[in-house]
Design a protein around this motif. Structure first.
Motif, mmCIF file in Angstrom:
data_model
loop_
_atom_site.group_PDB
_atom_site.id
_atom_site.type_symbol
_atom_site.label_atom_id
_atom_site.label_comp_id
_atom_site.label_asym_id
_atom_site.label_seq_id
_atom_site.Cartn_x
_atom_site.Cartn_y
_atom_site.Cartn_z
ATOM 1 N N HIS A 13 43.854 50.010 43.524
ATOM 2 C CA HIS A 13 44.719 50.482 43.155
ATOM 3 C C HIS A 13 46.104 50.184 44.167
ATOM 4 O O HIS A 13 47.149 49.755 43.544
ATOM 5 C CB HIS A 13 44.830 52.137 42.901
ATOM 6 C CG HIS A 13 46.180 52.738 42.389
ATOM 7 N ND1 HIS A 13 46.509 52.749 41.096
ATOM 8 C CD2 HIS A 13 47.172 53.657 43.216
ATOM 9 C CE1 HIS A 13 47.696 53.227 40.885
ATOM 10 N NE2 HIS A 13 48.119 53.675 42.078
ATOM 11 N N ARG A 14 46.042 50.398 45.203
ATOM 12 C CA ARG A 14 46.784 49.843 46.271
ATOM 13 C C ARG A 14 47.122 48.325 46.003
ATOM 14 O O ARG A 14 48.279 47.947 46.015
ATOM 15 C CB ARG A 14 46.583 50.072 47.741
ATOM 16 C CG ARG A 14 46.415 51.465 48.015
ATOM 17 C CD ARG A 14 45.794 51.912 49.333
ATOM 18 N NE ARG A 14 46.496 51.286 50.330
ATOM 19 C CZ ARG A 14 46.530 50.410 51.226
ATOM 20 N NH1 ARG A 14 45.342 49.576 51.034
ATOM 21 N NH2 ARG A 14 47.160 50.136 52.068
ATOM 22 N N ARG A 16 46.766 46.402 43.280
ATOM 23 C CA ARG A 16 47.505 46.154 42.003
ATOM 24 C C ARG A 16 49.042 46.354 42.193
ATOM 25 O O ARG A 16 49.912 45.607 41.603
ATOM 26 C CB ARG A 16 46.825 47.195 40.786
ATOM 27 C CG ARG A 16 45.581 46.581 40.209
ATOM 28 C CD ARG A 16 45.342 47.293 38.984
ATOM 29 N NE ARG A 16 45.500 48.704 39.034
ATOM 30 C CZ ARG A 16 44.168 49.534 39.400
ATOM 31 N NH1 ARG A 16 42.923 48.896 39.443
ATOM 32 N NH2 ARG A 16 44.391 50.927 39.266
ATOM 33 N N GLU A 17 49.391 47.436 43.048
ATOM 34 C CA GLU A 17 50.812 47.468 43.075
ATOM 35 C C GLU A 17 51.651 46.363 43.869
ATOM 36 O O GLU A 17 52.631 46.430 43.907
ATOM 37 C CB GLU A 17 51.232 48.854 44.027
ATOM 38 C CG GLU A 17 50.577 50.117 42.849
ATOM 39 C CD GLU A 17 50.770 51.495 44.102
ATOM 40 O OE1 GLU A 17 50.970 51.457 45.198
ATOM 41 O OE2 GLU A 17 50.800 52.458 43.197
ATOM 42 N N ARG A 18 50.751 45.697 44.862
ATOM 43 C CA ARG A 18 51.321 44.544 45.311
ATOM 44 C C ARG A 18 51.459 43.255 44.475
ATOM 45 O O ARG A 18 52.075 42.337 44.888
ATOM 46 C CB ARG A 18 50.534 44.287 46.680
ATOM 47 C CG ARG A 18 50.360 45.170 47.562
ATOM 48 C CD ARG A 18 49.381 45.179 48.707
ATOM 49 N NE ARG A 18 49.845 43.927 49.673
ATOM 50 C CZ ARG A 18 49.090 43.584 50.614
ATOM 51 N NH1 ARG A 18 47.872 44.139 50.692
ATOM 52 N NH2 ARG A 18 49.336 42.269 51.049
ATOM 53 N N GLY A 30 42.547 45.180 37.010
ATOM 54 C CA GLY A 30 42.256 46.511 36.369
ATOM 55 C C GLY A 30 41.384 46.736 35.148
ATOM 56 O O GLY A 30 40.959 47.902 34.737
ATOM 57 N N ASP A 103 44.169 44.511 54.311
ATOM 58 C CA ASP A 103 45.611 44.450 53.760
ATOM 59 C C ASP A 103 46.224 43.150 54.115
ATOM 60 O O ASP A 103 46.841 42.267 53.383
ATOM 61 C CB ASP A 103 46.423 45.317 54.220
ATOM 62 C CG ASP A 103 46.242 46.682 53.277
ATOM 63 O OD1 ASP A 103 45.814 46.784 52.134
ATOM 64 O OD2 ASP A 103 46.752 47.723 53.945
#
Length: 328
Positions: A13-14, A16-18, A30, A103
């Motif tokens: 989820h983290r 996808r936001e990037r 997703g 990351d």
């Protein structure tokens, strides 16, 4: 925080936001599958990197490793005259991995992809005893597919950049060398440069008859090109482009590592003799050295390396092979 504490799905989820929005991607990370718009001809490649086989964590940063994972696949796409478009990334990750380290890996991967205009559209994550990286990369060929087959008798053989630095850099890492020359060749192993501008011009202007990237050593990869083209070749060893650091570490006339060392990720291609001036101009405009190292001959003449006096040289082995017992 360790990955086992955060978990797979919160991390994704983290991630996808990037990911930046891309109009070519209908469905990205997703869903069960990605959905993309693919005009024209698509080329695909895949490659893997396994900790303890292709890299050691103490040699590199995770950001550099992410960038290299993308670059070695992009090099295949460029060797076909294509532009990288979409990537699928599968990771096997130890549960004790720090989330910040993962990351950093994605930071390097996504930056390298963005530099080429490519997008990460999906993949997979799994727990594993060591870090395992598998990338599938798609590319688009606007000007047709540039294959290994196509070399012609009389063609010049060219290579971009310099040869043998990555293999020498690996040796310096294994030996723990840290002088200036060693640091420069280590960087070539850890952070390969892909020749995007050269590939694009060769394809757009139809300058190359056949092309391959140098991943397993120029001698072995030229052998693959010759086999696909049903041709032979002559390499002039004194013409091989050697960096100053290579010459400092090994000597000016030490060609074996330049001939057989893997992971240079330079472009090796053949072109007609009447294109010499044009290719020279391309080297200037792309700010990338392009060196003529030999020529194509009939298949019956085989693949020969000539020394300074024109006599054949004996090379210990052709290049890198994952399954040879004597590989290092």
């Amino acid at each position: 925080m360790k990955l086992r504490d955060l978990g797979e799905f919160p991390f994704l989820h983290r991630l996808r936001e990037r990911l930046p929005a891309d109009p070519r991607v209908l469905l990205g990370v997703g869903d069960d599958c990605a959905a993309v718009a693919l005009p024209g001809t698509t080329v695909l490649t895949t490659d893997a990197m396994i900790e303890g086989v292709h890299f050691r964590r103490e040699w590199t940063t995770l950001t550099m490793l992410g960038a290299k994972a993308f670059a070695i696949n992009a090099s295949d796409i460029l060797a076909m005259g294509g532009d990288p478009t979409f990537a699928l990334l599968s990771l096997g990750v130890p549960q004790e991995t720090e989330v910040e380290d993962l990351d950093a890996f994605f930071e390097g991967f996504l930056r390298a992809a963005s530099d080429c205009g490519a997008a990460l559209i999906g993949g997979n994550m799994s727990a594993a005893p060591c870090l395992m990286i598998s990338v599938t990369l798609l590319g688009q060929t606007v000007h047709g597919v540039l294959a290994r087959a196509g070399a012609r008798v009389g063609d010049d053989v060219y290579v971009t950049g310099t040869l043998g630095d990555a293999a020498l850099g690996l040796r310096m890492l294994q030996e723990g060398r840290s002088d200036a020359a060693a640091e420069q060749v280590k960087a070539r192993f850890l952070c390969p440069t892909i020749r995007f501008a050269v590939s694009r011009e060769l394809a757009a202007r139809h300058l190359a008859h056949a092309m391959i990237d140098v991943s397993d050593g120029v001698l072995q990869d030229l052998g693959h090109l010759c086999a696909a083209s049903r041709m032979g070749a002559v390499i002039d060893a004194p013409s091989l482009p050697l960096s100053e650091s290579y010459q400092t570490l090994l000597g000016k006339n030490q060609w074996n590592t330049a001939l057989t060392g893997g992971e240079d990720y330079e472009l090796l291609f053949t072109a007609a003799q009447d294109q010499r001036e044009t290719i020279g101009q391309l080297a200037q405009t792309s700010h990338c050295p392009i060196t003529r190292i030999g020529h194509i001959v009939a298949q019956a003449e085989g693949l020969t390396v000539r020394g300074p006096d024109g006599t054949p040289l004996t090379v210990a082995r052709a290049g890198f092979d994952h399954f040879r017992q004597d590989r290092k």
